[in-house]
Write a protein that holds these residues in place. Structure first.
Motif: not given
Ligand code: HEM
Ligand code: SF4
Length: 551
Positions: A40-54, A95-107
């Motif tokens: 996930r880090l290689q794809n810009g995704l941190y897990i933060q205090r409240l939610a992931p951060m992309l 605030w992205p949901a982890l499961e939405h990130v691949p779709e965000m990356l696609k867009e």
């Protein structure tokens, strides 16, 4: 700006597919937390205090309006309707949901954007001056070099797992607007006595726990050797940098431990194998890259005429006059100006921009600036190519959408890290402190009287908010579970980079704006005429400030 070819597009499509598979397997429990982490880090995704951060990569801060509109759409669809401009010219979703990130990356890939290498221990987005290509004080446009470095570094197999994250910045002008000397490598474009372009290479700067201003390790590197020399520096770091202790892993620690001379000798020895090899930057390739950064279709305009039209409008409208004095910069093409739009009205977290504003920004860029916008190291946005006679019209529209606060460069145009509101590493909140200061010093006339002051805030000693290089720096500290703030003075991030000194014992959150008020009063009492804060500080030292604050 650079335009993707078929290879670029294929790489991104494949990468999105790969990451979608990785996310699916993680969600099904087939990949453990530890296995998923580097992916996930290689794809810009941190897990933060409240939610992931992309964190989405914005190469050297340039965005076209299609990309801006896509960011707006994604923030609405998958986040809370805003994005954050970071100090390294990137854009973050909080605030992205982890499961939405691949779709965000696609867009994102559909508009030639990605989040690759925006976190993890790899070479990060190479940053530069937001006025690259349009500033009159430029030796050469740095963007082609940034793009070359980007293409060389993004998937460089040897440097995918460095001891720590690695940041480079390039400066092509007489002034530095990208804080380059607090980067792992600072590349200054210079010319030799014959007018040949080359680079002054500074290595081992950085903020964090141990702030260091990068020392020069090579005075003049001829242009064709840029990549082979970078390769040599990174190779030395990759082999000799510490991996046993995260806090001692940055290249600045290695340079310091070896000494600048020994370090540069090691680089030279490594470079001897690489010089003139496959990484040589041939003129043809350079010109190809440069061709992506040609000037837009400027009109033939008369500077004098444009300026006198604006002078008349300024004389009539004081608010416009104030805004111009802070936000408008001379352009190298007659009849054009560059405009900085402040993301920092009182009450808004520095660098936060809503989906609506993004769309309105895109409209402004379409109407006034050849459909491009840039993000800045100080978390603002820039329309780089505005016809000077259009400034008044632009100002009215920018004002209507909350992006024309006339505070660019002033105390309230602060850099501020996400702090305890989002960041899992924070010792204290940053955003409410920034807001308290914005509220206290909301008088624009007073800010104009004070003149330019950089105030930078971080919520912990990692220094994402650049507190060490603020003229006034504020650092959140934890004292037995309570949030306190240390104040420091005298930092600077231009070519004359200096690190701030701690004023003394820390303060409670509610005391901070009083402390700033005392510092400012001391400054106004001690300054000569229009002297800048940093110059007064350098002339009188920390003592009078200390005396007034701790009296
Ligand atoms: C996981 C929590 C963290 C968050 C949310 C965070 C957030 C940020 C943000 C928003 C920026 C602007 C940068 C960008 O676009 O890349 C930044 C930069 C920076 N971060 Fe962090 N950061 C985190 C962890 C750290 C850690 C662990 C360190 C150091 C040990 C660190 C040191 C820095 C420094 C020094 C900068 C800016 C200056 C530079 O480029 O050297 N950060 N960080
Ligand atoms: S400075 Fe500290 S609190 Fe602020 S974003 Fe960086 S790691 Fe988080």
């Amino acid at each position: 700006m650079y335009v993707y070819d078929d290879y670029d597009r294929q790489i991104l499509t494949d990468r999105v597919k790969q990451y979608r598979g990785q996310t699916d397997r993680y969600l099904k429990g087939e990949l453990s937390e530890n296995e998923f982490l580097p992916l996930r880090l290689q794809n810009g995704l941190y897990i933060q205090r409240l939610a992931p951060m992309l964190r989405v990569c914005v190469p050297y801060g340039m965005l076209n309006t299609k990309q801006i509109r896509k960011l707006a759409e994604l923030s609405r669809k998958y986040d809370k309707g805003y994005v954050h401009f970071s100090t390294r010219q990137n854009v973050q979703f909080n605030w992205p949901a982890l499961e939405h990130v691949p779709e965000m990356l696609k867009e994102l890939a559909e508009v030639e954007m990605h989040a690759i290498q925006t976190s993890g221990n790899c070479i990060r987005n190479t940053t530069t001056d937001q006025f690259a290509g349009v500033s009159p004080d430029e030796h050469e446009d740095p963007r082609a070099y940034c793009e070359i470095i980007r293409q060389w570094s993004t998937f460089h197999p040897e440097f995918a797992f460095l001891p720590r994250k690695f940041k480079m910045a390039v400066c092509g002008s007489t002034d530095d607007r990208a804080a380059i000397r607090v980067h792992d490598i600072a590349i200054e474009i210079v010319k030799d006595a014959n007018g040949e372009v080359g680079f002054r290479m500074l290595v081992g700067g950085g903020l964090g726990r141990t702030p260091v201003v990068a020392p020069v390790i090579k005075d003049f590197l001829p242009k064709q050797h840029l990549l082979s020399y970078l390769e040599a520096v990174l190779r030395v770091y990759n082999q000799m940098g510490r991996r046993d202790n995260k806090y001692k892993a940055r290249i600045k620690i290695l340079v310091r431990a070896m000494g600048v001379e020994a370090f540069s000798e090691a680089v030279e020895a490594e470079w001897a194998h690489l010089k003139d090899g496959p990484a040589t930057l041939h003129e043809e390739e350079f010109q190809r890259m440069k061709s992506f950064f040609t000037a837009p279709q400027y009109k033939q305009l008369d500077n004098e005429e444009s300026l006198s039209a604006v002078q008349a409008q300024r004389a009539e409208d004081i608010a416009f006059d104030k805004w111009v004095s802070r936000s408008v910069r001379t352009h190298k093409v007659a009849g054009y100006s560059s405009v900085t739009l402040s993301t920092k009205p009182t009450g808004v977290a520095p660098g936060d921009v809503t989906d609506k504003q993004l769309e309105q920004l895109a409209d402004l860029a379409d109407e006034f600036s050849f459909s491009e916008m840039r993000t800045t190291h100080s978390q603002n946005c820039v329309l780089a190519d505005v016809e000077t006679t259009e400034l008044y019209a632009l100002w009215k529209k920018a004002k209507a959408i909350g992006l024309a606060t006339p505070n660019v460069g002033f105390l309230t145009d602060m850099i501020c890290c996400p702090g305890g509101d989002y960041c899992a590493l924070a010792n204290a909140k940053s955003i409410p402190v920034a807001e308290a200061i914005q509220r206290r010093f909301d008088n624009i006339d007073y800010l104009h009287d004070l003149g330019p002051i950089d105030l930078n805030i971080s919520g912990c000693m990692n220094a994402c908010g650049h507190h060490h290089v603020g003229h006034i720096g504020i650092l959140g500290v934890d004292k037995k579970g309570e949030e306190f703030y240390q104040v420091m003075l005298g930092g600077n991030s231009g070519l004359n980079t200096s690190l701030a000194k701690v004023l003394g014992p820390s303060f409670k959150a509610e005391e901070v704006s009083d402390v700033i008020a005392k510092i400012l009063t001391t400054f106004t009492q001690l300054r000569n005429d229009e002297e800048l804060f940093i110059d007064t500080y350098r002339r009188v030292g920390i003592k009078p400030f200390k005396e007034s604050v701790y009296a």
